[in-house]
Design an enzyme around this catalytic site. Structure first.
Site, PDB file in Angstrom:
ATOM      1  CE  LYS A 116       3.973  31.723  22.430  1.00 49.75           C
ATOM      2  NZ  LYS A 116       4.429  32.158  23.759  1.00 49.75           N
TER       3      LYS A 116
ATOM      4  CB  SER B 204       7.211  29.597  24.684  1.00 49.73           C
ATOM      5  OG  SER B 204       6.324  30.626  25.062  1.00 49.73           O
TER       6      SER B 204
ATOM      7  CB  SER C 144       7.374  33.150  26.682  1.00 52.18           C
ATOM      8  OG  SER C 144       7.676  31.932  27.290  1.00 52.18           O
TER       9      SER C 144
END
Lengths: 95, 490
Positions: B78, B153, B177
């Site tokens: 990420k 996310s 997330s």
């Protein structure tokens, strides 16, 4: 809690933000709705409840105060948007 | 054999037996990314040369007979984990050209274990969102249906694993997330206990809630990644100095003893949540029955503060964010607006140009909650509710080993459906954010497809540092349902 466009601009200033004019109205409406929802916290019975500021199970965390090698100014300032020699530069702050 | 379909465990076996090389594995994924990622948008940055270089090095070690847990395995990260020499943007214009001078601790640990960093994945800007629509660069589409969001996310990481554009990935979880996008994309995601994984080099959003964890194709791969990334780090003062077990033993434990003797609590408040999709309800019931069939005893428990959890979370997370994000002021790194007349104007213009709408909205909400006269009513109350949430879980875990629930009230929603309605978007975090508030670990394991063929996951939670219970129960569910080899048609 309902907040106005003026509130949005004032809080934005506290956070050193300059909200785009086209968004102020929308933010006032959306943040008012979020705060209205958050207001339900007033109904929570918190009598006797402690504070919980973090999720860590530890209390104080200590380490030896030892000197370590610094990465040096070229590494530290590698991402500086503007620099002068080994210093960050900012717009003039004193007259 | 399709190299892109392999799990970590399968790829490791193939690499060690010299059936294929790490360079071949990386090239297979890079070709697939080139062909398919324009339709998915899972990645922000790919550095093919660096990936091939690392793979070549890994192949040299493999040829010498050397072994390491992830030697030659391509992992996606990420884009809020600092990677030395590779851009780390947080999906924000403010960090569009930020190239870190150091690796996050988890990145160092992955590299030490031999992993190849294949790329940096898309996300909601600064991890603020549940759909990956808040990226400053582009949206990510759900590989199961491109008209739907992948969740967020960590939507880029989950989509990349689901679309087989990497072997496994890391995400972060502040209110769900990792688990929610894993659920929406039909893959496995774990939010470890707060303190289990070092956050040094992770760009902070809400420091008392953030945690890094694996997103993988199956439970075994999550255990393998946890073995690599968990451990005490003096550079993160919240990192816990506790023993790290071999997490794969939890899977062996299932194979030896099944789930006999395990007790699972079902919070009664969760099932009366408004807007619970019938398919989610049905698959939850099916997962529950499957676990019962494996010997789990079910009991009803109560988490009385559930109704206040979202409200408390959306005070605490934006409050911490408003403080954490003050550092992006155009002085030391990132974007700077150079046309400002004075310092304050420079701060304001830099932030307003660099931050997207959701980030600005949360900074304003957080600043308001912390401002004079409102602090006690908002932040003070929220931290007390948080303590009560923690105590509710503590009580519940006196009676059970795990708690099960849906991950999200609905399958992945359509792109654009909630983007102008932040409050509705926030309410979708209801099942996941309590574990962040209490610092507990949670896993999302696929438990089936909706009638519209969108994946739905089961959430399993456990008490602090009891990830082995999540892995054991999650592995049991996965092996019984046999969904781990189901891929989206692309």
């Amino acid at each position: 809690m309902k907040i106005t466009q003026k509130d949005v601009e004032y809080i934005a200033h506290l956070a050193r933000l300059e909200v785009d004019e086209s968004l102020v109205d929308k933010f006032a409406d959306q943040i008012s709705r979020i705060l209205q929802y958050i207001d339900k916290l007033k109904d929570a019975d918190i009598s006797g409840a402690g504070l919980m500021a973090g999720a860590s199970l530890q209390n104080n965390v200590f380490r030896e105060d030892t000197v370590k090698v610094s990465p040096g100014p070229d590494v530290t300032l590698a991402n500086a948007p503007e620099r002068h020699e080994d210093f960050y530069t900012v717009p003039r702050v004193v007259g | 054999m399709n190299l892109h379909e392999l799990t970590i465990q399968q790829a490791r076996a193939g690499l060690e037996q010299r059936d294929f090389s790490s360079v071949e594995l990386v090239n297979a994924l890079l070709e697939r990314i080139e062909k398919l990622d324009r339709n998915i948008g899972a990645y922000i940055t790919i550095d093919p040369d660096a990936a091939i270089y690392s793979a070549t090095e890994a192949d040299k070690f493999l040829a010498k007979g050397e072994r390491a847990p992830l030697l030659g395995i391509p992992i996606a990260l990420k884009d809020l984990l600092c990677t030395k020499g590779i851009k780390t943007t947080c999906a924000s214009r403010i960090l569009e050209n930020f190239v870190p001078e150091y690796d996050a601790t988890v990145v160092s640990m992955l590299k030490k274990a031999g992993a190849v960093i294949i790329g940096k994945t898309n996300m909601d800007e600064f991890a603020m969102g549940s759909s990956t629509e808040n990226s400053g660069f582009h949206i990510t589409r759900n590989p199961w249906n491109p008209e739907h969001v992948p969740g967020g996310s960590s939507g880029g990481s989950a989509a990349a694993v689901s679309a087989r554009l990497c072997t496994a990935a890391l995400g972060t979880d502040t209110g769900g997330s990792i688990r929610q996008p894993a659920s929406h994309c039909g893959v496995v995601g774990i939010k470890p206990t707060y303190g289990r994984v070092s956050r040094y080099g992770l760009v902070s959003y809400a420091s008392s809630l953030d945690q890094i964890g694996p997103i993988t194709r199956d439970v075994m791969d999550s255990a393998i990644l946890l073995n690599v990334i968990c451990g005490h780090d003096p550079s993160d003062s919240t990192s816990a100095d506790v023993t790290v077990p071999d997490f794969t033993c939890a899977l062996t434990e299932f194979e030896t003893n099944g789930l006999k003797g395990m007790k699972a609590g079902i919070p009664k408040e969760f099932l009366s949540v408004k807007g619970l999709d019938p398919d989610v309800e049905k698959l939850f019931a099916h997962a529950k029955k499957t676990l019962e069939g494996l010997g789990v005893e079910m009991l009803e428990i109560s988490l009385p503060q559930t109704d206040y959890a979202v409200a408390a979370y959306y005070v605490i997370a934006p409050s911490e964010a408003s403080s954490n994000l003050a550092r992006f002021d155009g002085v030391r790194y990132g974007l700077r607006d150079s046309n400002a007349k004075d310092l304050v104007e420079m701060y304001k213009k830099t932030k307003s140009r660099g931050f997207g709408a959701e980030v600005q909205r949360r900074i304003i909400t957080g600043t308001y909650a912390l401002s004079a006269g409102y602090y006690d009513a908002y932040y003070g109350r929220a931290t007390r509710v948080r303590a009560m949430i923690r105590d509710d879980f503590k009580k519940a875990f006196e009676k059970c080993d795990i708690i099960i629930s849906p991950v999200a009230p609905t399958p992945a929603f359509k792109i654009g459906e909630n983007i102008d309605d932040p409050l509705t978007m926030y309410l979708t975090d209801i099942f996941t954010l309590s574990t962040n508030m209490a610092g507990l670990p949670g896993i999302s394991v696929p438990c089936g497809l909706s009638r519209t063929r969108l994946p739905i996951g089961l959430q399993i939670m456990a008490t602090h540092f009891n990830e082995p219970a999540l892995l054991r129960a999650g592995y049991g569910l996965e092996q019984t349902l046999g969904l781990q080899d189901k891929f989206p048609d692309m």
